[in-house]
Design an enzyme around this catalytic site. Structure first.
Site, PDB file in Angstrom:
ATOM      1  N   HIS A   2      -5.718 -11.060   2.286  1.00  0.00           N
ATOM      2  CA  HIS A   2      -7.071 -11.406   2.000  1.00  0.00           C
ATOM      3  C   HIS A   2      -7.801 -12.457   2.676  1.00  0.00           C
ATOM      4  O   HIS A   2      -7.101 -13.299   2.927  1.00  0.00           O
ATOM      5  CB  HIS A   2      -7.408 -11.056   0.590  1.00  0.00           C
ATOM      6  CG  HIS A   2      -7.152  -9.844   0.016  1.00  0.00           C
ATOM      7  ND1 HIS A   2      -7.106  -9.702  -1.329  1.00  0.00           N
ATOM      8  CD2 HIS A   2      -7.305  -8.763   0.628  1.00  0.00           C
ATOM      9  CE1 HIS A   2      -6.899  -8.389  -1.528  1.00  0.00           C
ATOM     10  NE2 HIS A   2      -7.131  -7.729  -0.596  1.00  0.00           N
ATOM     11  N   ARG A  20       0.843  -0.921   0.026  1.00  0.00           N
ATOM     12  CA  ARG A  20      -0.140   0.074   0.017  1.00  0.00           C
ATOM     13  C   ARG A  20       0.849   1.199  -0.033  1.00  0.00           C
ATOM     14  O   ARG A  20       1.813   1.311   0.489  1.00  0.00           O
ATOM     15  CB  ARG A  20      -1.004   0.066   1.201  1.00  0.00           C
ATOM     16  CG  ARG A  20      -1.970  -1.085   1.161  1.00  0.00           C
ATOM     17  CD  ARG A  20      -2.702  -0.964   2.667  1.00  0.00           C
ATOM     18  NE  ARG A  20      -3.713  -1.992   2.677  1.00  0.00           N
ATOM     19  CZ  ARG A  20      -3.497  -3.287   2.935  1.00  0.00           C
ATOM     20  NH1 ARG A  20      -2.136  -3.605   3.549  1.00  0.00           N
ATOM     21  NH2 ARG A  20      -4.346  -4.160   3.207  1.00  0.00           N
ATOM     22  N   ARG A  70      -0.832  -1.187  -6.307  1.00  0.00           N
ATOM     23  CA  ARG A  70      -0.859  -2.695  -5.474  1.00  0.00           C
ATOM     24  C   ARG A  70      -1.779  -3.358  -6.450  1.00  0.00           C
ATOM     25  O   ARG A  70      -1.532  -4.701  -6.615  1.00  0.00           O
ATOM     26  CB  ARG A  70      -1.608  -2.170  -4.350  1.00  0.00           C
ATOM     27  CG  ARG A  70      -1.758  -3.361  -3.470  1.00  0.00           C
ATOM     28  CD  ARG A  70      -2.401  -2.790  -2.012  1.00  0.00           C
ATOM     29  NE  ARG A  70      -3.104  -3.964  -1.257  1.00  0.00           N
ATOM     30  CZ  ARG A  70      -2.469  -4.721  -0.495  1.00  0.00           C
ATOM     31  NH1 ARG A  70      -1.173  -4.729  -0.276  1.00  0.00           N
ATOM     32  NH2 ARG A  70      -3.262  -5.435   0.309  1.00  0.00           N
ATOM     33  N   LYS A 102      -2.276  -0.437   7.940  1.00  0.00           N
ATOM     34  CA  LYS A 102      -3.576  -0.690   7.823  1.00  0.00           C
ATOM     35  C   LYS A 102      -4.068  -1.941   8.696  1.00  0.00           C
ATOM     36  O   LYS A 102      -4.752  -1.795   9.348  1.00  0.00           O
ATOM     37  CB  LYS A 102      -3.905  -1.048   6.533  1.00  0.00           C
ATOM     38  CG  LYS A 102      -5.725  -0.974   6.463  1.00  0.00           C
ATOM     39  CD  LYS A 102      -6.192  -1.456   4.874  1.00  0.00           C
ATOM     40  CE  LYS A 102      -7.467  -1.710   5.002  1.00  0.00           C
ATOM     41  NZ  LYS A 102      -8.069  -1.772   3.697  1.00  0.00           N
ATOM     42  N   TYR A 108     -10.704  -7.882  -5.997  1.00  0.00           N
ATOM     43  CA  TYR A 108      -9.822  -6.715  -5.981  1.00  0.00           C
ATOM     44  C   TYR A 108      -8.844  -6.294  -7.011  1.00  0.00           C
ATOM     45  O   TYR A 108      -8.627  -4.924  -7.414  1.00  0.00           O
ATOM     46  CB  TYR A 108      -8.913  -7.095  -4.747  1.00  0.00           C
ATOM     47  CG  TYR A 108      -7.871  -6.047  -4.329  1.00  0.00           C
ATOM     48  CD1 TYR A 108      -8.454  -4.785  -3.283  1.00  0.00           C
ATOM     49  CD2 TYR A 108      -6.590  -6.108  -4.797  1.00  0.00           C
ATOM     50  CE1 TYR A 108      -7.304  -3.956  -3.162  1.00  0.00           C
ATOM     51  CE2 TYR A 108      -5.761  -5.004  -4.277  1.00  0.00           C
ATOM     52  CZ  TYR A 108      -5.979  -4.036  -3.721  1.00  0.00           C
ATOM     53  OH  TYR A 108      -5.086  -3.236  -2.962  1.00  0.00           O
ATOM     54  N   HIS A 112      -4.061   3.068  -5.177  1.00  0.00           N
ATOM     55  CA  HIS A 112      -4.298   1.640  -5.139  1.00  0.00           C
ATOM     56  C   HIS A 112      -4.033   1.007  -6.370  1.00  0.00           C
ATOM     57  O   HIS A 112      -3.728  -0.175  -6.537  1.00  0.00           O
ATOM     58  CB  HIS A 112      -5.362   1.279  -4.630  1.00  0.00           C
ATOM     59  CG  HIS A 112      -5.346   0.671  -3.045  1.00  0.00           C
ATOM     60  ND1 HIS A 112      -4.542   0.869  -2.009  1.00  0.00           N
ATOM     61  CD2 HIS A 112      -6.086  -0.311  -2.990  1.00  0.00           C
ATOM     62  CE1 HIS A 112      -4.723   0.163  -1.269  1.00  0.00           C
ATOM     63  NE2 HIS A 112      -5.734  -0.654  -1.357  1.00  0.00           N
TER      64      HIS A 112
END
Length: 181
Positions: A155, A41, A132, A65, A164, A129
C-alpha cells in the site's frame, strides 16, 4: 455501490470456519488457511502450482494485480497442510483444481467462503478479500506495526492499510460508543 467485505475479527469465528471447512473439503480448508496466513489475494493463491510450494520454506511469486515480486515465509501450520495436500500431486499441476479438473476460480472460492461463514453464523459481508483482510486485521492486532503491514500489502500509505483492514472504522465506532453528551 460496491459492497465492502469485512475481515473476520473474532479468532473463534476463524476457528469455526476452519473446522467447518476441514469437515467438508480439505482443499477449501487449505485455501482459507493459506489466505488468512499469507495475506495473498485470491488470484495469487489460485495461480499457484504444486511446484511453487513443494519442498519450499517460502512462496515466491509476481502478484497478478500489481506485478510486484512477493516472497514470504510459510509458517509451520501452512507448511504441514501443504505437504499433506500435495503428497500425491504432480509438480506441474495447479495447486487447487475444481471437480472438473480445471484450475479453481475466484467465484468458487467466493461461494465456498460465503457458505462456510453462513453455516457457522457469521453475518458480515464476506468475499474472497475477507481472507486477505483477516490476515491484515490480526497481523495489526498482534504486532501494531502499520508500516510493516503496509509493506506486506504494497500500500502507498498507512491510512490506506488501516482503512483496508477495518481498523479505521473500528476506531471511529469505538469513539462513538465512548462519546456521549
Amino acid at each position: 455501490m460496491k459492497k465492502i467485505v469485512e475481515p473476520l475479527r473474532s479468532k473463534l469465528d476463524i476457528k469455526n470456519v476452519e473446522l467447518y471447512l476441514a469437515n467438508k473439503n480439505i482443499r477449501n480448508r487449505l485455501i482459507f488457511m493459506l489466505g488468512i496466513n499469507s495475506g495473498l489475494r485470491v488470484s495469487d493463491i489460485l495461480g499457484l502450482n504444486v511446484s511453487d510450494v513443494r519442498n519450499k520454506t517460502h512462496i515466491e511469486l509476481n502478484e497478478k494485480k500489481t506485478g510486484k515480486r512477493k516472497r514470504f515465509l510459510l509458517n509451520n501450520k501452512i507448511k504441514q497442510l501443504l505437504d499433506e495436500f500435495i503428497e500425491n500431486k504432480n509438480d506441474n499441476e495447479p495447486l487447487f483444481i475444481s471437480q472438473k479438473n480445471k484450475r479453481l476460480d475466484r467465484s468458487q472460492v467466493y461461494r465456498m467462503l460465503n457458505e462456510a461463514c453462513r453455516e457457522v453464523g457469521i453475518d458480515v459481508n464476506i468475499g474472497t478479500h475477507t481472507m486477505r483482510k483477516t490476515f491484515g486485521y490480526h497481523h495489526y492486532q498482534q504486532f501494531r506495526d502499520v508500516a510493516l503491514l503496509q509493506m506486506i500489502f504494497n500500500h502507498s500509505a498507512p491510512s490506506i492499510t488501516l482503512r483496508y483492514i477495518g481498523i479505521s472504522q473500528d476506531n471511529i465506532d469505538r469513539s462513538y460508543r465512548m462519546f456521549e453528551l
